[in-house]
Scaffold this motif. Structure first.
Motif, mmCIF file in Angstrom:
data_model
loop_
_atom_site.group_PDB
_atom_site.id
_atom_site.type_symbol
_atom_site.label_atom_id
_atom_site.label_comp_id
_atom_site.label_asym_id
_atom_site.label_seq_id
_atom_site.Cartn_x
_atom_site.Cartn_y
_atom_site.Cartn_z
ATOM 1 N N LYS A 251 0.829 -1.207 0.000
ATOM 2 C CA LYS A 251 0.000 0.000 0.000
ATOM 3 C C LYS A 251 0.865 1.260 0.000
ATOM 4 O O LYS A 251 0.551 2.249 -0.685
ATOM 5 N N ASP A 254 2.327 1.577 -3.430
ATOM 6 C CA ASP A 254 1.250 1.965 -4.345
ATOM 7 C C ASP A 254 1.007 3.469 -4.259
ATOM 8 O O ASP A 254 0.849 4.151 -5.279
ATOM 9 N N TYR A 260 4.379 -1.796 -10.481
ATOM 10 C CA TYR A 260 3.839 -3.142 -10.294
ATOM 11 C C TYR A 260 4.519 -3.787 -9.091
ATOM 12 O O TYR A 260 5.566 -3.322 -8.632
ATOM 13 N N VAL A 292 -4.354 -3.183 -3.545
ATOM 14 C CA VAL A 292 -3.607 -2.143 -4.271
ATOM 15 C C VAL A 292 -4.202 -1.914 -5.651
ATOM 16 O O VAL A 292 -4.943 -2.749 -6.176
ATOM 17 N N SER A 293 -3.844 -0.780 -6.234
ATOM 18 C CA SER A 293 -4.304 -0.472 -7.590
ATOM 19 C C SER A 293 -3.271 -0.849 -8.649
ATOM 20 O O SER A 293 -3.624 -1.037 -9.816
ATOM 21 N N MET A 294 -1.995 -0.964 -8.262
ATOM 22 C CA MET A 294 -0.965 -1.302 -9.239
ATOM 23 C C MET A 294 -1.097 -2.763 -9.675
ATOM 24 O O MET A 294 -1.617 -3.603 -8.930
#
Length: 363
Positions: A251, A254, A260, A292-294
């Motif tokens: 997190k 991110d 990534y 996470v968004s990645m």
């Protein structure tokens, strides 16, 4: 349409499929320099049809090498040799190339894995190892010197300097090696980090080193080029680094704009107890992906096309890394594309190799 062979975009970089060739050390360098072996090895893999190729662990300084035979990118000579490799590959392949930057810490100065597992002494080309704390990995390894705070900060700078050299050599992406018991992982785990300064003790302090490295690299590496990381999500040892802490780290990365996260496990402590089987590390990638968004890369005994397809199709990970099986069969993506009725990019010299009835396999 196959999800495994669908495109994905990470930052400004487009990947034509979700197959990753992970770092696989070759132990074939002298003084950190790319050799003819690397040209042959990576030249072959660049025609595999994978979406991304990550070069083996490449040290940011001579003392950071896993062995005396590892690649490095700490000086002009190493940078120029790497640039020559990238240029040669670029003549015949457009596959994006990532370099994995590493400092091995207490696991440095060891022989190639096919040789006796015993620390290489200075008299035989080895060196004194360093670590967060003066704790050896085991009796076959050197007892490291504890890094001073000033030395820690210097290593952060060495990572940033290596990133500048990697960019000048033509590298597309950087992967920070924070897994498998090497220096960054040694700082993260309370089993190997007994420091009492700002780099030890609390989780926040143990994470400081890797976050400083990420920020230092991101500050000097071009914005259109990605910076990712590989971590070990657990030590597989009680009271060691664990999944909950990995999620907190993920997190934080991110939030800083990490491109990534490549999720592996283990490698820090000889007491680890790992239940190895197909997809055995995928649940860790899945747990991190949910937070996470990645993009997240999964790895670990992923050997079959349908298996890899299922991982990305069900959203357990965004990409899959095929390691040992890619060494065994450098055309793994060709076979996967055939099995999944997909297409894969190969050089035109290979078009005629398409099996009868599968002429649409190649593009």
């Amino acid at each position: 349409m196959s999800k495994l062979f669908s495109p994905i975009k990470i930052g400004a970089q487009n990947f034509e499929n979700r197959i990753v060739i992970p770092p696989m050390c070759q132990y074939s360098a002298t003084n950190g320099l790319v050799s003819d072996w690397h040209l042959m090895h990576y030249g072959s893999l660049s025609h595999s049809g994978a979406g991304l190729m990550i070069l083996e662990a490449t040290s940011v300084c001579p003392e950071g090498r896993l062995s005396p035979f590892d690649l490095g990118i700490w000086g002009d000579e190493q940078e120029q040799a790497m640039a020559s490799l990238v240029s040669s590959i670029r003549q015949y392949s457009k596959m994006p190339i990532t370099i994995q930057l590493v400092h091995a810490g207490r696991k440095a100065s060891m022989p190639a894995p096919w040789q006796e597992e015993k620390h290489v002494p200075v008299s035989q080309g080895g060196w004194q190892t360093v670590a967060p704390s003066a704790i050896a990995f085991d009796t076959n390894y050197d007892t490291p010197q504890e890094l001073t705070t000033e030395q820690v900060k210097n290593i952060v700078k060495q990572f940033a300097d290596a990133a500048v050299r990697a960019d000048k050599a033509g590298i597309d992406f950087i992967e920070i090696h924070g897994a498998h018991g090497y220096l960054i992982h040694q700082f993260l785990s309370p089993l190997s980090n007994h420091r009492t300064d700002q780099y030890g003790g609390s989780l926040e302090n143990r994470m400081r080193f890797v976050l400083e490295i990420f920020q230092a690299i991101r500050a000097v590496f071009p914005k259109h080029k990605g910076v990712g990381i590989r971590i070990s999500a657990t030590d597989w040892v009680d009271d060691g680094w664990n999944l909950d802490e990995s999620i907190i780290l993920a997190k934080a990365l991110d939030k800083l704009g990490c491109s990534y996260i490549h999720v592996s496990t283990g490698g820090l402590d000889i007491r680890q107890k790992i239940l190895v089987g197909p997809n055995y590390q995928v649940p860790f990638a899945q747990a991190i992906k949910q937070q996470v968004s990645m993009p997240v890369i999964a790895v670990g005994l992923i050997t079959e096309a349908a298996q890899a397809e299922a991982i990305v199709l069900t959203g357990q990970a965004d990409m899959v890394a095929i390691g040992r099986d890619m060494l065994f069969n450098p055309h793994w993506p060709w076979f996967a594309a055939k099995a999944l009725a997909a297409q894969v990019t190969v050089p035109p010299q290979y078009y005629r190799s398409a099996p009868h009835g599968a002429k649409a396999l190649f593009k």
